[in-house]
Design an enzyme around this catalytic site. Structure first.
Site, PDB file in Angstrom:
ATOM      1  N   THR A   1      37.413  34.929  39.962  1.00 16.29           N
ATOM      2  CA  THR A   1      38.333  35.908  39.386  1.00 16.29           C
ATOM      3  C   THR A   1      37.583  36.726  38.345  1.00 16.29           C
ATOM      4  OG1 THR A   1      40.547  36.174  38.416  1.00 16.29           O
ATOM      5  CG2 THR A   1      39.257  34.300  37.640  1.00 16.29           C
ATOM      6  N   ASN A   2      38.282  37.490  37.538  1.00 15.24           N
ATOM      7  CA  ASN A   2      37.625  38.298  36.505  1.00 15.24           C
ATOM      8  C   ASN A   2      38.547  38.405  35.297  1.00 15.24           C
ATOM      9  OD1 ASN A   2      39.295  40.865  36.692  1.00 15.24           O
ATOM     10  ND2 ASN A   2      38.598  40.666  38.811  1.00 15.24           N
ATOM     11  N   ARG A   3      38.075  39.067  34.270  1.00 15.01           N
ATOM     12  CA  ARG A   3      38.779  39.051  32.995  1.00 15.01           C
ATOM     13  C   ARG A   3      39.786  40.182  32.813  1.00 15.01           C
ATOM     14  NH1 ARG A   3      36.661  35.317  29.631  1.00 15.01           N
ATOM     15  NH2 ARG A   3      34.460  34.758  29.852  1.00 15.01           N
TER      16      ARG A   3
ATOM     17  N   ALA B   1      41.636  45.196  39.003  1.00 17.34           N
ATOM     18  CA  ALA B   1      40.216  44.843  39.096  1.00 17.34           C
ATOM     19  C   ALA B   1      40.078  43.912  40.298  1.00 17.34           C
ATOM     20  CB  ALA B   1      39.750  44.165  37.819  1.00 17.34           C
TER      21      ALA B   1
END
Ligand code: C5P
Length: 222
Positions: free
Chosen positions: A29-31, A95
């Site tokens: 995943t990402n922030r 994102a």
């Protein structure tokens, strides 16, 4: 009424990260916080639009009057976005993970004496480019986001034509943006550029929603 210029118009907003499972307990995943997309969905809804917010996993309340669809993966985000069509405007702030694990293990992957497993990755579809492709269901206005650390305008303009969208909001992420409340951005269109000095994500959302309303309701507006 003038304060609700988007009554009768439909909007799609994507927001947040995606989560690409590796096995039942792990993932990529990402922030992304989702804050900017949620603020845009709220601003469009306040102007009267019928808004579908396709959201990755975030801990934010759905804005009032917005229909939220939670998804995890990029493939689910694409399916949910396509299901929201037709819309007049699409604003893609999510994102989206560029890659997903080729295979999702059905059981938790164990530590093994042979060392760590290797992860084979597959490219995810570009949801923005897919929506922006010409066709009867193409939204009248397709807006993408670009996070850049250098050559902001040139890179964002290249992204505009590569993806076929109408506008790009280019964020300067050399300063911290992810999870923060402020955002400096440049709105890039076929006609030109408009730079928006650092402001809150809520203020950026208001400015963008005003530009969208002007574009969709004023014949010949940029
Ligand atoms: O290519 P890049 O990820 O920088 O492009 C960012 C823009 O494209 C954002 O608007 C993002 O929401 C969208 N995007 C997408 N699907 C992807 C990758 C990016 O919709 N798979």
């Amino acid at each position: 009424p003038a304060a609700r210029p988007l009554v009768g118009l439909r909007a799609l907003v994507t927001a947040g990260p995606t989560f690409e499972p590796i096995d039942p307990v792990r993932g990529l995943t990402n922030r992304s916080s989702g804050k900017q997309g949620y603020a845009i969905a709220a601003a469009l809804a306040r102007r009267g639009a019928e808004v579908t917010l396709v959201s990755g996993p975030v801990a934010l309340d759905a804005p009032p009057g917005v229909r939220r669809v939670f998804v995890e993966t990029a493939l689910q985000m694409k399916t949910a976005s396509d299901a929201a069509l037709p819309v007049d405007v699409a604003v893609m702030t999510a994102a989206v993970a560029d890659w997903r694990p080729d295979q999702v293990a059905t059981g938790k992957i164990k530590k093994a004496p042979g060392g760590p497993p290797s992860l084979a990755l597959t490219e995810n579809p570009d949801i923005l480019a897919g929506l922006a492709a010409t066709g009867p269901r193409r939204p009248r206005l397709v807006v993408g986001f670009a996070a850049e650390t250098e050559n902001l305008i040139a890179n964002a303009r290249a992204k505009l034509s590569r993806k076929g969208c109408d506008w790009i909001v280019a964020n300067d992420v050399s300063a911290d943006v992810f999870g923060a409340d402020g955002n400096a951005a440049t709105l890039i269109t076929a006609e030109g550029e408009e730079s928006w000095p650092r402001r809150s994500k809520a203020e950026l959302a208001e400015a963008l929603a005003d530009r969208i309303a002007a574009h969709l309701t004023t014949p010949g507006a940029p």
